[in-house]
Design a protein around this motif. Structure first.
Motif, short mmCIF file in Angstrom:
data_model
loop_
_atom_site.label_atom_id
_atom_site.label_comp_id
_atom_site.label_asym_id
_atom_site.label_seq_id
_atom_site.Cartn_x
_atom_site.Cartn_y
_atom_site.Cartn_z
N PRO A 1 0.81 -1.22 0.00
CA PRO A 1 0.00 0.00 0.00
C PRO A 1 0.84 1.27 0.00
CG PRO A 1 -0.17 -1.14 2.13
CD PRO A 1 0.72 -1.96 1.26
N ARG A 2 1.99 1.20 0.65
CA ARG A 2 2.72 2.45 0.83
C ARG A 2 3.22 2.99 -0.51
NH1 ARG A 2 6.07 1.22 6.11
NH2 ARG A 2 4.29 1.31 7.50
N ARG B 1 2.13 2.35 -3.42
CA ARG B 1 1.01 2.82 -4.24
C ARG B 1 0.62 4.23 -3.82
NH1 ARG B 1 -1.69 -0.31 -8.43
NH2 ARG B 1 -0.02 -1.80 -8.74
N TRP B 2 0.55 4.39 -2.49
CA TRP B 2 0.15 5.71 -2.00
C TRP B 2 1.11 6.77 -2.49
CZ3 TRP B 2 -3.77 8.18 -0.54
CH2 TRP B 2 -4.84 7.51 0.07
N LYS C 1 0.50 7.49 -6.09
CA LYS C 1 -0.74 8.24 -6.29
C LYS C 1 -0.54 9.70 -5.93
CE LYS C 1 -4.95 5.69 -6.17
NZ LYS C 1 -5.84 4.90 -5.33
N LEU C 2 0.14 9.88 -4.77
CA LEU C 2 0.38 11.24 -4.29
C LEU C 2 1.15 12.04 -5.34
CD1 LEU C 2 -0.52 12.19 -1.51
CD2 LEU C 2 1.89 12.18 -0.83
#
Lengths: 341, 480
Positions: free
Chosen positions: A57-58, A60-61, A64-65
Motif C-alpha cells: 500500500p505504501r 502505491r500511496w 498516487k500522491l
C-alpha cells in the motif's frame, strides 16, 4: 450418514393451467427455507477463500500522491497561462478576446467528448472481460439454467452494435435443452461468426502489409516505427469490429494488455509458433535477411492482432488460432518470395 | 483394342469383374471415405428412430440450420447429401418411417422385424489447409444398419457351447423375477427324461412354451432385456422354421450324457444349438457385424428406472455381454483396409426429452454407471468413448409450473397411449445407484410421450437433442 426422510423430489403431474410459459431470461432459483439448527452439519470442505491480492500500500500511496500533485500542478500552470492569455487578448481588443474564448470553449468541448468516448471504450473493454470470465466459468460447469443471466448480459452488451440484430438473433437460437457449457460453446461458434471472419481478414491483411513494408523499407530503424504504426491501426479496426468505442485510453489499455499477454501469458503460444517458425526457416533460407525481418514483423503483427481479438471478444476462443497463424505465415512467405525473386 | 476386349471377357469369366468395385470400397475405407457406423441397442431403445432422423437431418444438412454443433454443416461446408439406400440389398424404409413421424398425429415406427440398410453419400468441401491438396471437394459414404435389437443378444452365443449356455441360463433362472415367472416351465423341465428318444413335436412344443415365457418376461412389469435366443422373439424370415426349435436346459445337465440316444431331447437341443449358431447367428455376424469403424450404443435408462433394480441389472448384464462381440482397438492403415476395428464409441442415453433439461447431466452419469465395465475395457484397448444424453425426436416442450411457491421445470407433451396432453415433473435422475428401498413408484414416473410432428423442411435445432453433437463425435473428424 443416516438416511434422511427423502433426498429427492417426487415426480408429479401438473394441470396444464398451472404452467407458466418459460421465458429464457427467467432464471430458476432455490427457494429460501428454514432449518432447525440440529439438522445442519458443518460443511466438510471449506470453500477456498478468495484472498485479496496482496499489494504494497505504501508505494502505491506514494505513486498516487506524486501523480495527483503533478496533475494539480500542471492544471494550475495551464489554467493560469490560459487566464493570462484571455486577459491579454481582452486587453488587446474585445473582438480578439471573444475569438480566443470561443476557441477555448470549442477545444474544451472537444476534449470532454474525447474523454467521454475513451471512458466508454474502457468500460466496454472491462465489460467484455467480465463477460468472458463468466463464460469461461459456465463452460466448465455441468449445470443447466445459469446461462440465462449471461445471455441477457450479452444481449445488453451488444445492444448498440451495428450488427446487433444479427447477434441478438443468434442468442435467441439457443435451445432450451442446452446445458450451460453448451450455451457458451454455441454462442462462441455462432453469435460472432461474422465479426470473427472480419477480424481474421483484417489481421491477415495487416500482417501481410506490415511484413511487406518492413521487408522493403530501406532504413532499419524505420522498421519498428512502421510495424508499430500498422499494429495500432489494426487494433483500432479490431476494436470497432467488436463494437468497442476506439478511444485513446481504451486503445492504450488494449495495447498494454496485449503486450502484457504476449510477454507473459503468450509463452506457450510462442512455443507452438516455434513449429511454424522452424518450417519457415527451411523455406526462408533462400530469402534475404530483410525478407526474414519482414516475416518476423508480419508474424508479430498477427500475434498482436489475435491477442487483441481475444481481448475484445466476450466469449472464449473457438480454437482457430493455429490455422490462422499458419495461413498468415504461408501468405507472407508467398508474397516475400515473389518480391525477392 | 482387341486386347482390351479379350482382357474384359477374361475378367468376366474369372469373376474379376467385381474386383474393381471391391478394391474401390476397400480403398475408400482405407482413406476413411466410407464408414460403417454400428447402431447398437437392445430392442425398443430407439435404433430405427435414430437412424431415420439422423438420415433426415443429414439430408437437409446443406441448409445448415438444424445441426449447429456439427461443424461441417454449421460452417456451410456440406454441399449436398444423397440417399443411396436403393443400392443396398434391403433398403431401409426411410420414407415410410419418416411419414409416420411427420403425420398428424405423428406416431412412433413399429418395431423392426428385418435387417435393412441406409447408405448416405455426403458431398462436402474441405476446410482450407493441407487437406485441400487432395482436392477441394470430397465425398464421405456413411453406412447404417437397422435390425431387430433382439437379434443382437444372440451374438455372445457364438463363443459358447451348448453346455456353457445352459449353465448361464440356469444361473439366470435361479433368481427373481425369472424363477417365479418360469415356475411352471421349470417344473415341466424337471419331469422330462432328457436322454430317451423324443419327437420333433415335443421339441417344438417346448420351444413354443419357452418363447411364451420370454415374451412374458419382456413385457412390463418385468421388462427384462437378456433374452436368448433372440430369434424366438423376433423370427424375421425364420418364422416356423425348425431352426428355432431351441431352448436351454434349465435343470442340471444329464450326468450320463454319453448314453443319450441320438434323437433324445438333449442330443436334439445340442444339435439345434450348433445349427442355430452356424446357420443363423454366424451369417448375420459375418455379413453385417464384423466391419465396423464407429459405434453408437443406445440405452434406454428411463425404462430401468421405472422398472427397478432387477431390470437395471439385467440390462447391464445384457449390454456388457453383447459389447464383447465387437472388436475394438486402434486402426493402422493396413488394418483399416482389411480388418477394421471400432475405434470410437459413443454411449447415448436416449429419450433425453422425457426428462427435464437440468437432468441431462444426471442421465449421462447414470448411463456411465450402467456401462462402466464395458467402457473400462474399451479404454484399455485405446478406444475413445463418450457418454451423452440425446433425443432423436423431441416429443416434449420445456415449461415451468409454480407449485407451492416453487418454480418447477416440467415437460409438456402428449401421452403415447392416449394422446391426451399432460404436464409432468418426471422426477430427478440419481447419479448413484439407488438403494434397494429407493426403487419405488413414487420416485420415478417417466411416461412415454408421443412424438411431436417432424417437419418435412425447415428443420431446426429444437427438433432433436444433441443429435448434432453425436454426429460430430462419430464422424466430425472424417469430414476434414
Amino acid at each position: 450418514m443416516k438416511p434422511t426422510e427423502q433426498e429427492w423430489t417426487a415426480p408429479r403431474f401438473i394441470t396444464p393451467e398451472q404452467l407458466d410459459q418459460p421465458t429464457s431470461a427467467d432464471e430458476p432459483y432455490t427457494p429460501p427455507q428454514e432449518f432447525a439448527p440440529e439438522e445442519t452439519e458443518p460443511e466438510p470442505l471449506a470453500e477456498p477463500l478468495v484472498s485479496a491480492p496482496a499489494r504494497p500500500p505504501r508505494r502505491r500511496w506514494g505513486r498516487k500522491l506524486l501523480g495527483v500533485s503533478l496533475a494539480l500542478l500542471l492544471a494550475t500552470v495551464v489554467g493560469s497561462e490560459l487566464y493570462r492569455l484571455l486577459e491579454w487578448s481582452f486587453a488587446l481588443h474585445p473582438l480578439a478576446g471573444g475569438l480566443v474564448s470561443a476557441l477555448l470553449a470549442i477545444a474544451g468541448g472537444g476534449l470532454a467528448l474525447q474523454i467521454r468516448r475513451s471512458f466508454k471504450g474502457l468500460k466496454q473493454l472491462k465489460a467484455s472481460a467480465d463477460l468472458k470470465q463468466e463464460a469461461e466459468q459456465l463452460a466448465t460447469s455441468t449445470g443447466q439454467g445459469q446461462a440465462a443471466r449471461f445471455l441477457s448480459r450479452l444481449q445488453q452488451h451488444y445492444r448498440t452494435h451495428p450488427d446487433a440484430e444479427q447477434i441478438l438473433q443468434q442468442t435467441h437460437e439457443v435451445d432450451s435443452s442446452y446445458s450451460d457449457a453448451e450455451v457458451v460453446h454455441f454462442l462462441s461458434r455462432h453469435a460472432l461468426g461474422k465479426q470473427d471472419a472480419q477480424a481474421r481478414r483484417c489481421i491477415q491483411r495487416h500482417s501481410v502489409e506490415a511484413g511487406m513494408l518492413v521487408a522493403v523499407s530501406p532504413w532499419a530503424s524505420f522498421d519498428m516505427l512502421l510495424a508499430g504504426w500498422r499494429n495500432l491501426r489494426m487494433l483500432n479496426e479490431i476494436m470497432s469490429i467488436y463494437g468497442i468505442a476506439p478511444g485513446a485510453s481504451a486503445q492504450i489499455k488494449l495495447v498494454r494488455s496485449v503486450l502484457h499477454n504476449i510477454a507473459f501469458a503468450g509463452l506457450s503460444d510462442l512455443a507452438m509458433d516455434a513449429g511454424s517458425t522452424l518450417l519457415g526457416t527451411s523455406l526462408t533460407s533462400g530469402l534475404s535477411a530483410r525478407a526474414g525481418q519482414g516475416l518476423g514483423a508480419g508474424l508479430f503483427t498477427a500475434r498482436t492482432g489475435l491477442m487483441a481479438m481475444e481481448l475484445c471478444r466476450p466469449l472464449p476462443a473457438a480454437g482457430k488460432k493455429q490455422t490462422l497463424m499458419k495461413q498468415i505465415s504461408g501468405d507472407l512467405l508467398k508474397n516475400l518470395g515473389k518480391s525477392g525473386s | 483394342m482387341n486386347l482390351t476386349k479379350r482382357l474384359q471377357t477374361l475378367a468376366h469369366k474369372s469373376g474379376l469383374k467385381e474386383l474393381p468395385e471391391q478394391v474401390r470400397s476397400r480403398v475408400e475405407r482405407g482413406l476413411e471415405q466410407r464408414i460403417k457406423l454400428a447402431i447398437t441397442g437392445l430392442s425398443r431403445s430407439g435404433k430405427t428412430v435414430f437412424i431415420s432422423t439422423l438420415a433426415h437431418h443429414l439430408l437437409h444438412a446443406d441448409q445448415g440450420t438444424s445441426l449447429p454443433f456439427f461443424t461441417p454443416s454449421a460452417e456451410g461446408r456440406i454441399l449436398s447429401v444423397r440417399d443411396l439406400s436403393t443400392e443396398a440389398e434391403t433398403p431401409f424404409p426411410l420414407q415410410s418411417t419418416l411419414a409416420g413421424l411427420q403425420a398428424t398425429p405423428p406416431h412412433w415406427p413399429v418395431s423392426t422385424e428385418q435387417l435393412s440398410e441406409v447408405r448416405l453419400a455426403v458431398k462436402y468441401r474441405r476446410p482450407p489447409g493441407l487437406g485441400r491438396a487432395l482436392g477441394e471437394h470430397s465425398t464421405l459414404y456413411i453406412d447404417l444398419i437397422d435390425y431387430p435389437g433382439e437379434w443382437l443378444l444372440d451374438l455372445p452365443l457364438l463363443n459358447l457351447s451348448f453346455e456353457q449356455w445352459c449353465q448361464q441360463q440356469q444361473t439366470l433362472f435361479a433368481d427373481a423375477p425369472r424363477v417365479q415367472v418360469a415356475e411352471e416351465f421349470l417344473e415341466l423341465q424337471r419331469s422330462i427324461d432328457w436322454i430317451t428318444p423324443s419327437s420333433d413335436e415335443e421339441q417344438a412344443r417346448l420351444s413354443r412354451l419357452f418363447r411364451d415365457l420370454l415374451q412374458q418376461l419382456r413385457e412390463p412389469p418385468h421388462s427384462l432385456s437378456l433374452m436368448q435366443p433372440g430369434r424366438l422373439l423376433m423370427p424375421g424370415d425364420l418364422d416356423g422354421s425348425p431352426l428355432l426349435y431351441l431352448f436351454p436346459m434349465l435343470v442340471p445337465l444329464p450326468e450320463n450324457a454319453e448314453q443319450a440316444a441320438p434323437d433324445s431331447l438333449y442330443a436334439r437341443l445340442k444339435d439345434a444349438f450348433e445349427r442355430y449358431k452356424d446357420e443363423v447367428i454366424r451369417p448375420f455376424y459375418e455379413n453385417h457385424f464384423r466391419h465396423f469403424d464407429r459405434q453408437i450404443v443406445l440405452v434406454d435408462c428411463l425404462k430401468t428406472l421405472n422398472q427397478g433394480e432387477a431390470c437395471f441389472n439385467d440390462m447391464q448384464q445384457a449390454l456388457n455381454g453383447l459389447l464383447h462381440s465387437f472388436q475394438y482397438g486402434r486402426n493402422s492403415l493396413l488394418r483399416r483396409l482389411f480388418r477394421p476395428r471400432i475405434n470410437r464409441v459413443l454411449f447415448a442415453a436416449t429419450k433425453a426429452d422425457h426428462v427435464t433439461a437440468n437432468q441431462h447431466h444426471n442421465l449421462d452419469r447414470f448411463l456411465e454407471l450402467m456401462i462402466q465395465d464395458a467402457r473400462r475395457e474399451m479404454r484399455f484397448d485405446g478406444v475413445s468413448t463418450s457418454c451423452m444424453a440425446l433425443a432423436s425426436v423431441r416429443s416434449t416442450e420445456a415449461v415451468q409450473a409454480k407449485l407451492d411457491g416453487q418454480v418447477l421445470s416440467c415437460l409438456r407433451g402428449y401421452r403415447k397411449e392416449s394422446d391426451e396432453e399432460v404436464a409432468l415433473f418426471p422426477g430427478e435422475i440419481p447419479t448413484e445407484l439407488p438403494r434397494p428401498e429407493d426403487w419405488n413408484d413414487a420416485r420415478f414416473r417417466f411416461i412415454d410421450f408421443a412424438p411431436r410432428a417432424l417437419p418435412r423442411t425447415g428443420l431446426k435445432p429444437e427438433h432433436h437433442i444433441r443429435l448434432d453433437q453425436a454426429l460430430e463425435y462419430l464422424t466430425g473428424d472424417l469430414l476434414k
